[in-house]
Design a protein around this motif. Structure first.
Motif, PDB file in Angstrom:
ATOM      1  N   SER A  47       6.914   0.078   4.806  1.00 40.29           N
ATOM      2  CA  SER A  47       6.047  -0.751   3.967  1.00 40.29           C
ATOM      3  C   SER A  47       6.864  -1.625   3.032  1.00 40.29           C
ATOM      4  CB  SER A  47       5.078   0.119   3.168  1.00 40.29           C
ATOM      5  OG  SER A  47       5.773   1.030   2.333  1.00 40.29           O
ATOM      6  N   VAL A  49       6.333  -2.664  -0.259  1.00 39.09           N
ATOM      7  CA  VAL A  49       5.606  -2.453  -1.506  1.00 39.09           C
ATOM      8  C   VAL A  49       6.637  -2.194  -2.604  1.00 39.09           C
ATOM      9  CG1 VAL A  49       3.558  -1.531  -0.341  1.00 39.09           C
ATOM     10  CG2 VAL A  49       5.355   0.035  -1.082  1.00 39.09           C
ATOM     11  N   ALA A  81       0.882  -4.551   0.179  1.00 40.57           N
ATOM     12  CA  ALA A  81      -0.175  -4.317  -0.813  1.00 40.57           C
ATOM     13  C   ALA A  81      -0.462  -5.548  -1.663  1.00 40.57           C
ATOM     14  CB  ALA A  81       0.210  -3.142  -1.713  1.00 40.57           C
ATOM     15  N   ASN A  82       0.392  -6.566  -1.537  1.00 44.02           N
ATOM     16  CA  ASN A  82       0.180  -7.792  -2.313  1.00 44.02           C
ATOM     17  C   ASN A  82       0.904  -8.947  -1.619  1.00 44.02           C
ATOM     18  OD1 ASN A  82       2.949  -7.488  -2.971  1.00 44.02           O
ATOM     19  ND2 ASN A  82       2.432  -6.301  -4.794  1.00 44.02           N
ATOM     20  N   PHE A 100      -2.960  -3.976   5.689  1.00 51.72           N
ATOM     21  CA  PHE A 100      -3.344  -4.063   4.274  1.00 51.72           C
ATOM     22  C   PHE A 100      -4.453  -3.061   3.964  1.00 51.72           C
ATOM     23  CE2 PHE A 100      -5.797  -5.660   0.676  1.00 51.72           C
ATOM     24  CZ  PHE A 100      -4.792  -5.950  -0.240  1.00 51.72           C
ATOM     25  N   GLN A 109      -9.115   0.768  -5.204  1.00 49.31           N
ATOM     26  CA  GLN A 109      -8.381  -0.489  -5.008  1.00 49.31           C
ATOM     27  C   GLN A 109      -7.487  -0.771  -6.210  1.00 49.31           C
ATOM     28  OE1 GLN A 109      -8.852  -2.379  -1.920  1.00 49.31           O
ATOM     29  NE2 GLN A 109      -6.843  -2.930  -2.661  1.00 49.31           N
ATOM     30  N   ASN A 112      -4.591   1.807  -6.120  1.00 49.27           N
ATOM     31  CA  ASN A 112      -3.690   1.708  -4.979  1.00 49.27           C
ATOM     32  C   ASN A 112      -2.903   0.403  -4.960  1.00 49.27           C
ATOM     33  OD1 ASN A 112      -2.660   2.958  -2.642  1.00 49.27           O
ATOM     34  ND2 ASN A 112      -3.994   1.753  -1.334  1.00 49.27           N
ATOM     35  N   THR A 113      -3.553  -0.706  -5.322  1.00 49.95           N
ATOM     36  CA  THR A 113      -2.870  -2.010  -5.231  1.00 49.95           C
ATOM     37  C   THR A 113      -2.868  -2.766  -6.557  1.00 49.95           C
ATOM     38  OG1 THR A 113      -4.890  -3.181  -4.541  1.00 49.95           O
ATOM     39  CG2 THR A 113      -3.526  -2.221  -2.791  1.00 49.95           C
ATOM     40  N   ASN A 114      -3.388  -2.129  -7.629  1.00 46.93           N
ATOM     41  CA  ASN A 114      -3.409  -2.752  -8.949  1.00 46.93           C
ATOM     42  C   ASN A 114      -4.153  -4.087  -8.922  1.00 46.93           C
ATOM     43  OD1 ASN A 114      -2.835  -2.652 -11.703  1.00 46.93           O
ATOM     44  ND2 ASN A 114      -0.998  -3.912 -11.477  1.00 46.93           N
ATOM     45  N   SER A 115      -5.217  -4.143  -8.136  1.00 50.01           N
ATOM     46  CA  SER A 115      -6.030  -5.359  -8.064  1.00 50.01           C
ATOM     47  C   SER A 115      -7.466  -4.982  -7.760  1.00 50.01           C
ATOM     48  CB  SER A 115      -5.497  -6.304  -6.975  1.00 50.01           C
ATOM     49  OG  SER A 115      -5.620  -5.709  -5.695  1.00 50.01           O
ATOM     50  N   SER A 120      -8.163  -8.570  -3.936  1.00 49.46           N
ATOM     51  CA  SER A 120      -7.591  -8.113  -2.676  1.00 49.46           C
ATOM     52  C   SER A 120      -8.095  -8.946  -1.506  1.00 49.46           C
ATOM     53  CB  SER A 120      -7.926  -6.628  -2.452  1.00 49.46           C
ATOM     54  OG  SER A 120      -7.304  -5.843  -3.440  1.00 49.46           O
ATOM     55  N   THR A 123      -5.939 -11.817  -1.316  1.00 51.84           N
ATOM     56  CA  THR A 123      -4.663 -11.444  -0.688  1.00 51.84           C
ATOM     57  C   THR A 123      -4.813 -11.404   0.829  1.00 51.84           C
ATOM     58  OG1 THR A 123      -4.057 -10.126  -2.623  1.00 51.84           O
ATOM     59  CG2 THR A 123      -2.840  -9.697  -0.597  1.00 51.84           C
TER      60      THR A 123
END
Length: 286
Positions: A47, A49, A81-82, A100, A109, A112-115, A120, A123
């Protein structure tokens, strides 16, 4: 189900990412090179990330440089993740798929992805554009696809709504992810056939987490639902660290292979290399 519909996705990245002790890059590569020779359709290998978030995957680029793809038909999938992760992953010609985690639980969300879910979705749109420019394909995981532990509202209509949105944006592969192992055979057979029927031009897969006792019944439910792709991990290693039950891990690949073989499916795998990988795994997972 016809044989050529099956796509088996082996997930060593998911299996390894929660290990506290860092697995040396050379050891990771040696393990992945064994798995590449088994003949899986796809290897979820690493990954792109933040190394602060997932320290175990900080060396994904280095691992990739040590993989021997010369005699393997297996395609590589990397999780992002971003947008920064997307931009890092698309630079590598060896990678075919970018995965993703798109959670239909707002709480997860953010964790896990700070969004947010809406951020997302942006993204995902940017990922689709970059995939198209770089000859990659996007795989979007509908995480918390069978419910969540946060009391966020969940029902089939929410799953279908977000699948609809993603397909309308151009996503061609969606994997319904049971992030914390709350799926049941009943929920699997309720959700999957409806999605597969409605999105007949979309590849619908499943990424289940389970206790060992429930694995076979979940595999059976997925198979009888007509699923096109199944994610699993050797010996069921990994899974979501937020699952309440310590025994909840990935579906074990050997259980998937045993089940499909019992159904008469010709999987066309190199079982000698599979057994080598099984034996080698003890050096990764103590």
């Amino acid at each position: 189900m016809s044989l050529n519909q099956f796509k088996l996705v082996e997930c060593p990245r998911d299996a390894m990412q929660g290990l506290h002790e860092f697995v040396p890059t050379a050891l990771k590569a040696e393990y992945l090179n064994l798995l590449l020779q088994v003949g899986f359709d796809t290897l979820d290998f690493g990954s792109f990330v933040s190394p602060k978030a997932i320290p175990q995957m900080a060396d994904t680029s280095e691992v990739l440089a040590n993989l021997d793809l010369s005699s393997s038909s297996t395609k590589l999938l990397a999780i992002v993740a971003n947008l920064k992760g997307v931009e890092g992953a698309v630079k590598h010609n060896e990678i075919s798929y970018l995965g993703f985690p798109f959670s239909i639980s707002e709480t997860f969300q953010q964790r896990n992805t700070n969004s947010s879910i809406e951020q997302s979705l942006n993204t995902v749109e940017e990922m689709l554009s970059l995939c198209a420019l770089n000859n990659k394909k996007a795989v979007v995981y509908l995480s918390m696809g069978f419910g969540n532990p946060y009391s966020d509202v969940w029902n089939y209509e929410i799953v279908e709504k977000w699948a609809d949105v993603l397909v309308s944006k151009g996503v061609e592969i969606i994997s319904i992810a049971d992030t914390v192992g709350v799926s049941t055979p009943e929920s699997i057979t309720d959700i999957l056939p409806k999605l597969i029927t409605k999105f007949s031009n979309t590849e619908i897969g499943i990424h289940l987490h389970s206790t060992p006792a429930e694995r076979f019944e979940k595999i059976d439910a997925a198979y009888n639902s007509g699923v096109k792709r199944i994610d699993s991990a050797l010996k069921g290693f990994g899974g979501c660290p937020m699952a309440a039950d310590d025994l909840t891990g990935n579906i074990a690949t050997e259980d998937v292979l045993e089940y499909l073989t019992s159904k008469g499916e010709n999987l066309n795998l190199n079982m000698d290399k599979w057994n080598e990988a099984l034996n080698f795994s003890g050096r990764i997972f103590n």
